[in-house]
Motif scaffolding. Structure first.
Motif, PDB file in Angstrom:
ATOM      1  N   UNK A 264       2.600   5.911  -6.075  1.00 27.20           N
ATOM      2  CA  UNK A 264       2.269   6.111  -7.493  1.00 27.20           C
ATOM      3  C   UNK A 264       0.795   6.458  -7.688  1.00 27.20           C
ATOM      4  N   UNK A 265       0.059   6.578  -6.566  1.00 31.51           N
ATOM      5  CA  UNK A 265      -1.370   6.934  -6.587  1.00 31.51           C
ATOM      6  C   UNK A 265      -2.138   6.023  -7.548  1.00 31.51           C
ATOM      7  N   UNK A 266      -2.030   4.739  -7.289  1.00 28.99           N
ATOM      8  CA  UNK A 266      -2.586   3.775  -8.232  1.00 28.99           C
ATOM      9  C   UNK A 266      -3.204   2.585  -7.490  1.00 28.99           C
ATOM     10  N   UNK A 267      -4.180   2.837  -6.651  1.00 28.35           N
ATOM     11  CA  UNK A 267      -4.891   1.764  -5.968  1.00 28.35           C
ATOM     12  C   UNK A 267      -5.920   1.165  -6.921  1.00 28.35           C
TER      13      UNK A 267
ATOM     14  N   UNK B   7       0.824  -1.205   0.000  1.00 27.75           N
ATOM     15  CA  UNK B   7       0.000   0.000   0.000  1.00 27.75           C
ATOM     16  C   UNK B   7       0.865   1.265   0.000  1.00 27.75           C
ATOM     17  N   UNK B   8       2.051   1.194   0.578  1.00 28.18           N
ATOM     18  CA  UNK B   8       2.984   2.329   0.479  1.00 28.18           C
ATOM     19  C   UNK B   8       3.369   2.562  -0.973  1.00 28.18           C
ATOM     20  N   UNK B   9       3.686   1.463  -1.682  1.00 22.07           N
ATOM     21  CA  UNK B   9       4.053   1.592  -3.095  1.00 22.07           C
ATOM     22  C   UNK B   9       2.889   2.146  -3.914  1.00 22.07           C
ATOM     23  N   UNK B  10       1.685   1.652  -3.674  1.00 22.10           N
ATOM     24  CA  UNK B  10       0.531   2.148  -4.421  1.00 22.10           C
ATOM     25  C   UNK B  10       0.236   3.607  -4.089  1.00 22.10           C
TER      26      UNK B  10
ATOM     27  N   UNK C  72       1.941 -10.324  -2.922  1.00 24.54           N
ATOM     28  CA  UNK C  72       2.519  -8.979  -2.799  1.00 24.54           C
ATOM     29  C   UNK C  72       3.924  -8.879  -3.382  1.00 24.54           C
ATOM     30  N   UNK C  73       4.580 -10.001  -3.639  1.00 24.44           N
ATOM     31  CA  UNK C  73       5.994  -9.962  -4.023  1.00 24.44           C
ATOM     32  C   UNK C  73       6.275  -9.149  -5.288  1.00 24.44           C
ATOM     33  N   UNK C  74       5.507  -9.286  -6.381  1.00 25.79           N
ATOM     34  CA  UNK C  74       5.820  -8.476  -7.566  1.00 25.79           C
ATOM     35  C   UNK C  74       5.722  -6.976  -7.304  1.00 25.79           C
ATOM     36  N   UNK C  75       4.780  -6.564  -6.454  1.00 25.97           N
ATOM     37  CA  UNK C  75       4.648  -5.142  -6.135  1.00 25.97           C
ATOM     38  C   UNK C  75       5.818  -4.687  -5.274  1.00 25.97           C
ATOM     39  N   UNK C  76       6.249  -5.533  -4.336  1.00 26.80           N
ATOM     40  CA  UNK C  76       7.402  -5.188  -3.495  1.00 26.80           C
ATOM     41  C   UNK C  76       8.668  -5.113  -4.342  1.00 26.80           C
ATOM     42  N   UNK C  77       8.749  -5.972  -5.355  1.00 22.61           N
ATOM     43  CA  UNK C  77       9.886  -5.889  -6.284  1.00 22.61           C
ATOM     44  C   UNK C  77       9.950  -4.512  -6.933  1.00 22.61           C
ATOM     45  N   UNK C  78       8.795  -4.006  -7.351  1.00 23.10           N
ATOM     46  CA  UNK C  78       8.744  -2.683  -7.964  1.00 23.10           C
ATOM     47  C   UNK C  78       9.171  -1.607  -6.976  1.00 23.10           C
ATOM     48  N   UNK C  79       8.713  -1.732  -5.720  1.00 23.18           N
ATOM     49  CA  UNK C  79       9.065  -0.746  -4.694  1.00 23.18           C
ATOM     50  C   UNK C  79      10.562  -0.728  -4.430  1.00 23.18           C
ATOM     51  N   UNK C  80      11.153  -1.896  -4.205  1.00 25.51           N
ATOM     52  CA  UNK C  80      12.575  -1.957  -3.883  1.00 25.51           C
ATOM     53  C   UNK C  80      13.448  -1.651  -5.095  1.00 25.51           C
ATOM     54  N   UNK C  81      12.969  -1.982  -6.273  1.00 24.93           N
ATOM     55  CA  UNK C  81      13.727  -1.652  -7.484  1.00 24.93           C
ATOM     56  C   UNK C  81      13.814  -0.142  -7.669  1.00 24.93           C
ATOM     57  N   UNK C  82      12.694   0.551  -7.418  1.00 25.09           N
ATOM     58  CA  UNK C  82      12.709   2.007  -7.519  1.00 25.09           C
ATOM     59  C   UNK C  82      13.574   2.616  -6.429  1.00 25.09           C
ATOM     60  N   UNK C  83      13.510   2.056  -5.217  1.00 23.55           N
ATOM     61  CA  UNK C  83      14.301   2.582  -4.114  1.00 23.55           C
ATOM     62  C   UNK C  83      15.794   2.411  -4.367  1.00 23.55           C
TER      63      UNK C  83
ATOM     64  N   UNK D 149       6.646   6.455  -8.286  1.00 25.90           N
ATOM     65  CA  UNK D 149       5.703   7.227  -9.074  1.00 25.90           C
ATOM     66  C   UNK D 149       6.341   8.142 -10.088  1.00 25.90           C
ATOM     67  N   UNK D 150       7.673   8.374 -10.009  1.00 25.85           N
ATOM     68  CA  UNK D 150       8.305   9.311 -10.928  1.00 25.85           C
ATOM     69  C   UNK D 150       8.367   8.788 -12.346  1.00 25.85           C
ATOM     70  N   UNK D 151       8.065   7.508 -12.526  1.00 26.60           N
ATOM     71  CA  UNK D 151       8.168   6.944 -13.866  1.00 26.60           C
ATOM     72  C   UNK D 151       6.843   6.845 -14.569  1.00 26.60           C
ATOM     73  N   UNK D 152       5.794   7.267 -13.898  1.00 21.29           N
ATOM     74  CA  UNK D 152       4.488   7.085 -14.499  1.00 21.29           C
ATOM     75  C   UNK D 152       4.312   7.874 -15.800  1.00 21.29           C
TER      76      UNK D 152
END
Length: 352
Positions: free
Chosen positions: A41-44, A35-38, A262-273, A280-283
């Motif tokens: 990027x404001x994408x729930x 939910x932090x990642x969403x 949740x793992x694919x979403x966490x991958x996106x979060x940690x990859x961006x970090x 959200x900067x890549x949207x």
């Protein structure tokens, strides 16, 4: 029958409660990070809300597990001949509640994964058919399992009122069939993910990493297989003791399903970090292309076409690529492209 078992939590349920508590914390952390990642990027979307429902139901399972472990309430984990009728009645009610919560939670996790795929393959007609079929199967299997649990005894009250004459279904085959159906659903969901992933044009390193994330979902299959093995050997004449290990594996299966979803979403979060930026900067920044489009007025100029450019602020065309991790960004050439376009039509009528 008087109560003969010690007035303390059984050793097996001490371990049961500890493992369940640890997995609850891990799955809760995964859902929170999701939910932090969403939020960044404001994408729930519905995949996030269904996994949240699965988590709430998982919390319910943990609460029931604690209650069923307490000697003054459920007193689980001892042989059945040490219980009073009142204790057996309480144990049976909590066990039924636990199974119902589990089935709905596991269904929400599966639906969340399918909806997550929907983010990625939104224009894939083959996937849309797959999604509808899987929705129907998940709902059908879940409702069959829940109604089978509730109405396994006739009358229903005989599940906890042992003085009532009753009939019952074949309990052990019912549990085994339900577990096998869940395995088949997991295999279909994971197999679809792998099939689609290896057709996407991305670099091999990233493809292997993402493939590994999806394969981790196979841990739920392993836990379900182990549960089937123990279900085959349970003694239904002593359920308060023999159902402890299958019950623990049931909880492990449920929490692993939440974590893996949740793992694919966490991958996106940690990859961006790891790149030092917000997800959200890549949207609509580096990963999308804006173009100024043109409106044509068909009532002026000699050729009947009067180009009227409109500003990018009012309407625009965005080309963006939906990544395997569910985030909209550019991965590589030939990725699936989603085109979002807003059209405006100006109509002029000629007065005579």
């Amino acid at each position: 029958m008087s109560s003969l078992h010690p007035n303390r939590i059984s050793g097996i349920y001490q371990n049961y409660s500890i493992v369940t508590g640890v997995l609850l914390l891990l799955s809760g952390a995964c859902v929170t990070l999701r939910f932090i990642q969403r939020h960044q990027i404001r994408d729930f979307w519905w995949d996030d809300w269904t996994i949240l429902i699965a988590m709430v139901l998982g919390l319910g399972v943990f609460i029931v597990t604690i209650l069923i472990s307490i000697p003054s309430i459920g007193a689980a984990g001892y042989h059945i001949n040490t219980y009073s009728l009142q204790q057996l009645s309480t144990w049976a009610k909590y066990s039924l509640a636990n199974e119902v919560f589990y089935n709905f939670s596991i269904a929400c996790s599966k639906i969340s994964i399918i909806l997550f795929y929907r983010r990625i393959y939104s224009i894939d007609t083959g996937f849309l058919v797959f999604m509808r079929v899987m929705f129907s199967l998940i709902i059908g299997v879940t409702l069959s399992a829940v109604f089978g649990l509730i109405f396994s005894y006739n009358p229903v009250q005989a599940q906890w009122d042992f003085s009532l004459p009753h009939t019952t279904i074949a309990i052990k085959p019912f549990f085994i069939i339900a577990a096998v159906l869940n395995i088949l659903l997991d295999v279909a969901i994971l197999g679809f993910a792998q099939l689609k992933l290896w057709r996407v044009q991305v670099d091999s390193r990233r493809k292997l990493l993402l493939s590994g994330l999806f394969i981790l979902g196979g841990l739920t299959i392993v836990s379900t297989l182990l549960r089937i093995v123990f279900m085959v050997t349970i003694d239904l004449s002593d359920p308060t003791y023999s159902l402890a290990i299958p019950g623990l594996l049931t909880n492990i299966d449920m929490y692993l399903s939440i974590i893996c979803a949740c793992l694919p979403v966490l991958y996106s979060l940690f990859r961006a970090s790891s790149h030092g930026r917000s997800p959200g900067t890549r949207r609509l920044g580096e990963s999308s292309t804006r173009k100024t489009s043109t409106l044509r007025d068909i009532s002026s100029t000699s050729d009947g076409l009067n180009p009227t450019p409109y500003s990018d602020a009012s309407a625009y065309q965005v080309l963006c690529e939906c990544g395997i991790d569910g985030e909209t960004h550019s991965m590589a050439p030939l990725d699936p492209v989603v085109v979002r376009t807003r059209y405006s039509v100006i109509s002029h009528s000629n007065s005579n």
